[in-house]
Design a protein around this motif. Structure first.
Motif, PDB file in Angstrom:
ATOM      1  N   THR A  37       0.799  -1.220   0.000  1.00 52.39           N
ATOM      2  CA  THR A  37       0.000   0.000   0.000  1.00 52.39           C
ATOM      3  C   THR A  37       0.835   1.276   0.000  1.00 52.39           C
ATOM      4  O   THR A  37       0.294   2.362  -0.220  1.00 52.39           O
ATOM      5  N   HIS A  38       2.148   1.156   0.246  1.00 47.21           N
ATOM      6  CA  HIS A  38       3.003   2.346   0.305  1.00 47.21           C
ATOM      7  C   HIS A  38       4.101   2.356  -0.751  1.00 47.21           C
ATOM      8  O   HIS A  38       4.852   3.330  -0.842  1.00 47.21           O
ATOM      9  N   GLU A  90       5.984   2.995  -4.072  1.00 42.98           N
ATOM     10  CA  GLU A  90       5.759   4.039  -5.081  1.00 42.98           C
ATOM     11  C   GLU A  90       5.429   3.477  -6.457  1.00 42.98           C
ATOM     12  O   GLU A  90       4.821   4.170  -7.288  1.00 42.98           O
ATOM     13  N   GLU A  91       5.768   2.215  -6.718  1.00 41.50           N
ATOM     14  CA  GLU A  91       5.485   1.621  -8.024  1.00 41.50           C
ATOM     15  C   GLU A  91       4.129   0.951  -8.102  1.00 41.50           C
ATOM     16  O   GLU A  91       3.734   0.484  -9.174  1.00 41.50           O
ATOM     17  N   LEU A  92       3.402   0.899  -6.991  1.00 41.69           N
ATOM     18  CA  LEU A  92       2.145   0.158  -6.959  1.00 41.69           C
ATOM     19  C   LEU A  92       0.978   1.033  -6.526  1.00 41.69           C
ATOM     20  O   LEU A  92       1.129   1.947  -5.719  1.00 41.69           O
ATOM     21  N   ARG A  93      -0.180   0.706  -7.066  1.00 42.26           N
ATOM     22  CA  ARG A  93      -1.447   1.238  -6.555  1.00 42.26           C
ATOM     23  C   ARG A  93      -2.245   0.027  -6.115  1.00 42.26           C
ATOM     24  O   ARG A  93      -2.517  -0.861  -6.915  1.00 42.26           O
ATOM     25  N   THR A  94      -2.617  -0.030  -4.820  1.00 38.87           N
ATOM     26  CA  THR A  94      -3.160  -1.262  -4.229  1.00 38.87           C
ATOM     27  C   THR A  94      -4.509  -1.031  -3.559  1.00 38.87           C
ATOM     28  O   THR A  94      -4.711  -0.011  -2.892  1.00 38.87           O
ATOM     29  N   SER A  95      -5.386  -2.001  -3.722  1.00 39.07           N
ATOM     30  CA  SER A  95      -6.653  -2.030  -2.991  1.00 39.07           C
ATOM     31  C   SER A  95      -6.721  -3.326  -2.184  1.00 39.07           C
ATOM     32  O   SER A  95      -6.377  -4.397  -2.694  1.00 39.07           O
ATOM     33  N   SER A 105      -3.052  -5.159  -6.876  1.00 39.63           N
ATOM     34  CA  SER A 105      -2.088  -4.078  -7.078  1.00 39.63           C
ATOM     35  C   SER A 105      -1.796  -3.946  -8.565  1.00 39.63           C
ATOM     36  O   SER A 105      -1.631  -4.946  -9.264  1.00 39.63           O
ATOM     37  N   LYS A 127       0.955  -2.235 -11.251  1.00 42.06           N
ATOM     38  CA  LYS A 127       2.282  -1.633 -11.326  1.00 42.06           C
ATOM     39  C   LYS A 127       2.217  -0.402 -12.219  1.00 42.06           C
ATOM     40  O   LYS A 127       1.815  -0.484 -13.381  1.00 42.06           O
ATOM     41  N   LEU A 128       2.595   0.726 -11.676  1.00 41.51           N
ATOM     42  CA  LEU A 128       2.504   1.987 -12.395  1.00 41.51           C
ATOM     43  C   LEU A 128       3.616   2.096 -13.436  1.00 41.51           C
ATOM     44  O   LEU A 128       4.732   1.613 -13.228  1.00 41.51           O
ATOM     45  N   ASN A 180       4.749  12.265 -11.136  1.00 41.47           N
ATOM     46  CA  ASN A 180       4.264  12.390  -9.762  1.00 41.47           C
ATOM     47  C   ASN A 180       5.398  12.419  -8.743  1.00 41.47           C
ATOM     48  O   ASN A 180       5.161  12.186  -7.552  1.00 41.47           O
TER      49      ASN A 180
END
Length: 222
Positions: free
Chosen positions: A191-192, A194-199, A210, A212-213, A221
């Motif tokens: 959840t923290h 920087e390469e991931l957006r997680t639910s 997750s 990967k951005l 960003n």
């Protein structure tokens, strides 16, 4: 159980059969106490795969091959699954099930410790399904991120430990405290990072999704 049992039973009542082979495998798993994915997770994976159309899936934790066969039925026939299993007694059972399902060309089973086998892999993956020993998730993370394509999806199963994850480590049995701490660390990293957006999703025994951005997003960003 982290969701009301009556709600879960109702959701299960809406599910269709997965076909004779998977139904047989499910009964075998129940009789022999083999952990396989829960019905809610099955449905979620099916929808996710139909949305993403991955060409290469990596699975950590084959067991008897249930989830690999399930996923194989949701992707194109030219797409591939690589799955890793360390428990020797389950490996021949999984291979036989892949053969019975007619998916030996689609599914590659790698034997051994995932922490070792992951380091041997170089081909990028569109989707990674983490369903191995929960205490090891945190140790797999660097290699998983290395192998996951930008825009790729990481799904991690069994992350809420039947609700124990919210308890103090002193409220958890001594033999489970290491797993408890490692899973908390893993969830924090997911959840923290920087390469991931997680639910984090509270169904089954807890699932994280997750993405990967991409590099461009990360540049914009920073």
């Amino acid at each position: 159980m982290i969701v009301n049992e009556r709600i879960v039973s109702y959701i299960h009542s809406l599910e269709k059969s997965n076909g004779p082979l998977l139904d047989e495998m499910e009964a075998y798993a129940k009789e022999n106490r083999v952990p396989i994915i829960r019905k809610e997770v099955e449905s979620f994976l099916r929808v996710l795969l139909e949305m993403q159309h991955p060409t290469h899936i990596l699975e950590l934790g084959t067991a008897i091959g249930y989830s690999a066969i399930l996923m194989g039925g949701c992707i194109d026939e030219n797409s591939r699954i690589t799955t890793i299993e360390n428990y020797e007694k389950r490996i021949p059972v999984a291979r036989k099930n892949f053969e019975r399902a007619g998916r030996m060309q689609q599914i590659t089973l790698l034997e051994g410790d995932a922490a070792v086998r992951l380091k041997e892999l170089t081909e990028p993956c569109d989707l990674i399904f983490m369903d191995a020993a929960k205490g090891q998730y945190i140790h797999f993370m660097d290699d998983v991120l290395r192998l996951l394509k930008p825009g790729g999806i990481l799904v991690s199963d069994n992350v809420l430990q039947d609700g124990d994850i919210i308890e103090s480590r002193f409220a958890v049995t001594r033999r489970n405290r290491t797993i408890h701490k490692r899973m908390r660390d893993y969830l924090y990293q997911l959840t923290h990072h920087e390469e991931l957006r997680t639910s984090v999703l509270p169904f089954g025994d807890g699932v994280t999704v997750s993405v990967k951005l991409g590099k461009e997003f990360l540049k914009q960003n920073r």
